[in-house]
Design a protein around this motif. Sequence first.
Motif, PDB file in Angstrom:
ATOM      1  N   LYS A 191      33.238  50.869  21.539  1.00 28.74           N
ATOM      2  CA  LYS A 191      32.114  52.410  21.844  1.00 28.74           C
ATOM      3  C   LYS A 191      31.445  53.596  22.329  1.00 28.74           C
ATOM      4  CE  LYS A 191      33.902  52.574  16.592  1.00 28.74           C
ATOM      5  NZ  LYS A 191      35.228  53.528  17.277  1.00 28.74           N
ATOM      6  N   PHE A 192      30.937  52.640  23.104  1.00 30.11           N
ATOM      7  CA  PHE A 192      30.247  52.387  23.805  1.00 30.11           C
ATOM      8  C   PHE A 192      30.009  51.973  24.843  1.00 30.11           C
ATOM      9  CE2 PHE A 192      28.099  50.096  19.829  1.00 30.11           C
ATOM     10  CZ  PHE A 192      27.803  49.079  21.271  1.00 30.11           C
ATOM     11  N   PHE A 193      28.595  52.160  26.009  1.00 35.62           N
ATOM     12  CA  PHE A 193      28.773  51.318  27.077  1.00 35.62           C
ATOM     13  C   PHE A 193      27.224  51.062  26.730  1.00 35.62           C
ATOM     14  CE2 PHE A 193      31.228  54.750  29.490  1.00 35.62           C
ATOM     15  CZ  PHE A 193      32.049  53.904  29.850  1.00 35.62           C
ATOM     16  N   ARG A 194      27.106  49.872  27.045  1.00 31.55           N
ATOM     17  CA  ARG A 194      25.734  48.971  27.782  1.00 31.55           C
ATOM     18  C   ARG A 194      25.275  48.481  28.500  1.00 31.55           C
ATOM     19  NH1 ARG A 194      24.038  43.893  26.076  1.00 31.55           N
ATOM     20  NH2 ARG A 194      22.858  43.273  24.428  1.00 31.55           N
ATOM     21  N   CYS A 195      24.323  48.873  28.811  1.00 30.26           N
ATOM     22  CA  CYS A 195      23.652  48.543  30.142  1.00 30.26           C
ATOM     23  C   CYS A 195      23.097  47.008  30.243  1.00 30.26           C
ATOM     24  CB  CYS A 195      22.228  49.499  30.188  1.00 30.26           C
ATOM     25  SG  CYS A 195      21.373  48.253  31.931  1.00 30.26           S
ATOM     26  N   TYR A 223      21.032  45.159  31.563  1.00 29.72           N
ATOM     27  CA  TYR A 223      19.817  44.895  31.499  1.00 29.72           C
ATOM     28  C   TYR A 223      18.938  44.755  30.433  1.00 29.72           C
ATOM     29  CZ  TYR A 223      15.227  44.005  35.217  1.00 29.72           C
ATOM     30  OH  TYR A 223      14.535  43.202  35.696  1.00 29.72           O
ATOM     31  N   HIS A 224      18.894  45.910  30.290  1.00 28.39           N
ATOM     32  CA  HIS A 224      17.555  45.811  29.136  1.00 28.39           C
ATOM     33  C   HIS A 224      18.615  46.297  28.172  1.00 28.39           C
ATOM     34  CE1 HIS A 224      15.170  45.942  32.402  1.00 28.39           C
ATOM     35  NE2 HIS A 224      14.111  45.714  31.348  1.00 28.39           N
ATOM     36  N   ALA A 225      20.091  46.872  27.576  1.00 31.85           N
ATOM     37  CA  ALA A 225      20.633  47.243  26.312  1.00 31.85           C
ATOM     38  C   ALA A 225      20.363  48.548  26.142  1.00 31.85           C
ATOM     39  CB  ALA A 225      20.097  46.349  25.138  1.00 31.85           C
ATOM     40  N   TRP A 226      20.023  49.471  27.209  1.00 28.57           N
ATOM     41  CA  TRP A 226      20.250  51.151  26.667  1.00 28.57           C
ATOM     42  C   TRP A 226      21.827  51.067  26.491  1.00 28.57           C
ATOM     43  CZ3 TRP A 226      16.880  54.721  28.747  1.00 28.57           C
ATOM     44  CH2 TRP A 226      14.771  54.010  29.244  1.00 28.57           C
ATOM     45  N   SER A 227      21.694  52.223  25.276  1.00 25.24           N
ATOM     46  CA  SER A 227      23.355  51.760  25.164  1.00 25.24           C
ATOM     47  C   SER A 227      23.428  53.100  24.798  1.00 25.24           C
ATOM     48  CB  SER A 227      24.349  51.184  24.156  1.00 25.24           C
ATOM     49  OG  SER A 227      22.995  51.772  22.863  1.00 25.24           O
ATOM     50  N   PHE A 228      25.295  53.775  25.472  1.00 29.98           N
ATOM     51  CA  PHE A 228      25.142  55.363  25.878  1.00 29.98           C
ATOM     52  C   PHE A 228      27.097  55.260  24.965  1.00 29.98           C
ATOM     53  CE2 PHE A 228      22.888  53.187  28.972  1.00 29.98           C
ATOM     54  CZ  PHE A 228      21.912  54.184  28.968  1.00 29.98           C
ATOM     55  N   LYS A 229      26.965  56.888  24.665  1.00 27.52           N
ATOM     56  CA  LYS A 229      28.075  57.145  24.117  1.00 27.52           C
ATOM     57  C   LYS A 229      29.446  56.892  25.112  1.00 27.52           C
ATOM     58  CE  LYS A 229      26.782  58.997  20.336  1.00 27.52           C
ATOM     59  NZ  LYS A 229      26.134  60.759  19.762  1.00 27.52           N
ATOM     60  N   THR A 230      30.879  57.022  25.099  1.00 26.62           N
ATOM     61  CA  THR A 230      31.686  57.412  25.899  1.00 26.62           C
ATOM     62  C   THR A 230      31.345  59.045  26.728  1.00 26.62           C
ATOM     63  OG1 THR A 230      32.726  57.377  24.540  1.00 26.62           O
ATOM     64  CG2 THR A 230      32.897  55.547  26.186  1.00 26.62           C
ATOM     65  N   ASP A 231      31.155  59.542  26.359  1.00 29.40           N
ATOM     66  CA  ASP A 231      30.712  60.614  27.316  1.00 29.40           C
ATOM     67  C   ASP A 231      28.775  61.264  27.692  1.00 29.40           C
ATOM     68  OD1 ASP A 231      28.612  61.015  24.752  1.00 29.40           O
ATOM     69  OD2 ASP A 231      29.003  62.592  24.211  1.00 29.40           O
ATOM     70  N   GLY A 232      28.653  59.726  27.933  1.00 28.06           N
ATOM     71  CA  GLY A 232      27.624  59.918  28.678  1.00 28.06           C
ATOM     72  C   GLY A 232      25.950  59.463  27.725  1.00 28.06           C
TER      73      GLY A 232
END
Lengths: 451, 160
Positions: free
Chosen positions: A102-106, A108-117
């Motif tokens: 459901k999401f991209f997770r960086c 390095y520090h786990a900032w996460s993003f929906k698949t629309d960015g």
Amino acid sequence: MTRYRGNPQAIRDLIRPTEVHRDVYIDPEVFQLEMEHLFANTWVYVGHASQIPNPGDYVTTEIGRQPVLMSRHSDGTIHVLYNRCPHKGVKVASEACGNTGKFFRCPYHAWSFKTDGSLLAIPLKKGYEGTHLQEKEAVKGLAPVGGVHVYRDFVFARLNPVGQSFEEFFGDALSSIDNMVDRSPEGKLVLEGAPSRYMHPCNWKMLVENQTDTCHPMVAHESSAGTAVSVWEREAAKGGRKPMAVEVYAPFMAPYEFFEKMGIRVWPNGHGHTGVTTSIHADYSAVPGYMDQMVAAYGEERAKRILGENRHNTVYFPNIMVKGPIQTLRLFKPIAADKTLVESYTFRLVGAPDMLFERTLMYNRLINAPTSIVGHDDLEMYERAQLGLHSDGLEWVNVERLYEDGEEPDATAVINGTSERQMRNQFQAWAKFMTMSMDDATAPAKSGAAA
Amino acid sequence: MSAVTQDDLVRFVYREARLLDEMEFDQWLALFTEDGHYWMPGEWRQTDPRLQASLMYEDMLLLRIRVERLSNARTFSQKPRSRCQHVLQVPQVDEMDEAANRYRTYTPFHYVETRGDEKEWYAGWARHELAVVDGALKIRLKRVDLVNFDAPFGNIQLFM
């Protein structure tokens, strides 16, 4: 020393009506400006929708040298995003393709993003209370590119948010994609089979030019296609059908007259194709059952019209070539002025017999792979050109063949198949899109701090 | 020939590599059965050479074209010519089925191909499927899986 940055006239001066300056191929500064301007102002191929059928699917790639990812959002829409965490710059997706859920997770520090960015969450968010994070670009998430357009499942993007529309940029050139898709009885392609990847120590434009160069096959490919023909002539005496591989190899040795007659069509903005009336793909053996499927799907007249189009190579400026009758797409990825990654992709025609896909895969490995002897012939020429252009004996490359006085740039035309008109067309477009956003940079400096 | 021994299979695999290193390509071709194939998969654990993408899947006709091309006067990519060297692990025998006339070996290898001043290294696993034909061992299938089959290579001009 900068000779070309901020100097659009110097860029335009590299292109004459019938000649091209060698710096177009060998100068690192010109290459850098291509990445900043040419690849930002044009609609660049990113990938095919069939690579990301499900929500959360993604593909990583580059536009010019910008790392981007193409993702399928939960609502089915396709997004092209810069593959860069807005926090510290880490590439968020590292694999060539996958499903991120459901999401991209960086990592390095786990900032996460929906698949629309868009930004989904930041861990320990209270550490940002009272800061100015809400005013920063970072909170917007993974930055989208300037524009995305999906045409019959082919995904194109433009980095620059302003510029020519997709339709204006490609115009009638899209008919080659139409024809490739229409060859499926269901009107649908899926990208299947691992792409062939082939590293070339030469400038990317040499590869693009070669797609519509019809005066080299019978010379450069005498060693591969020519040998194939002569070995087959001996073997044929033993009887039996002409093998599929010989059908693929042999037309590369067609005589000049064949290529003259098959014609070249140019379209505005640097697009064009060889093989207007016929092509090296026109004489493949019929695949049992296929024509019947096509007639059932489209009616006899339209089916014949679709399969009667045997376009050879269609160049979509700046850096792909599509081959409808064999269902392949080649992507020429610039890495440096003297380094290019060639990715060759194969499509399966949904609903068509397997034998068509077998031929597509065979074509790709016999012609486009690092293990292809036809490819060896071409790469040898590019390498020698990349080295030879450093010679001070002459600074200009000639593209004058069948030039006509008063030739209109940005016009549609059909000409003799051995013309270098399409190369001239590409270089006119090159100068146009290279300098399109440079003129702004040379405008009088705006007052105040830079935005 | 009398019953095939493990030693026969091992010697065969070594001899095959040596013929390639010595560029005795006609003798090398003669090691294959007339319906033999040389296969370099392009996918991990690939099972199908026809409907999955390969780097090479060549029958004797295509292999003869390659070999003949190498010595053609206008084969510009062989000016200068390439050379190669194989370093093989001891071949492991995976199958000895005399009744089915099928013998299979597995041989990890390192391979160097040079041309001019350039030198490229490759590593992989060679799988031979052999059969006795007219009293001699022959190759029905030589399958070469590269460790990095999906990497963007430059020209690979000889045989691994």
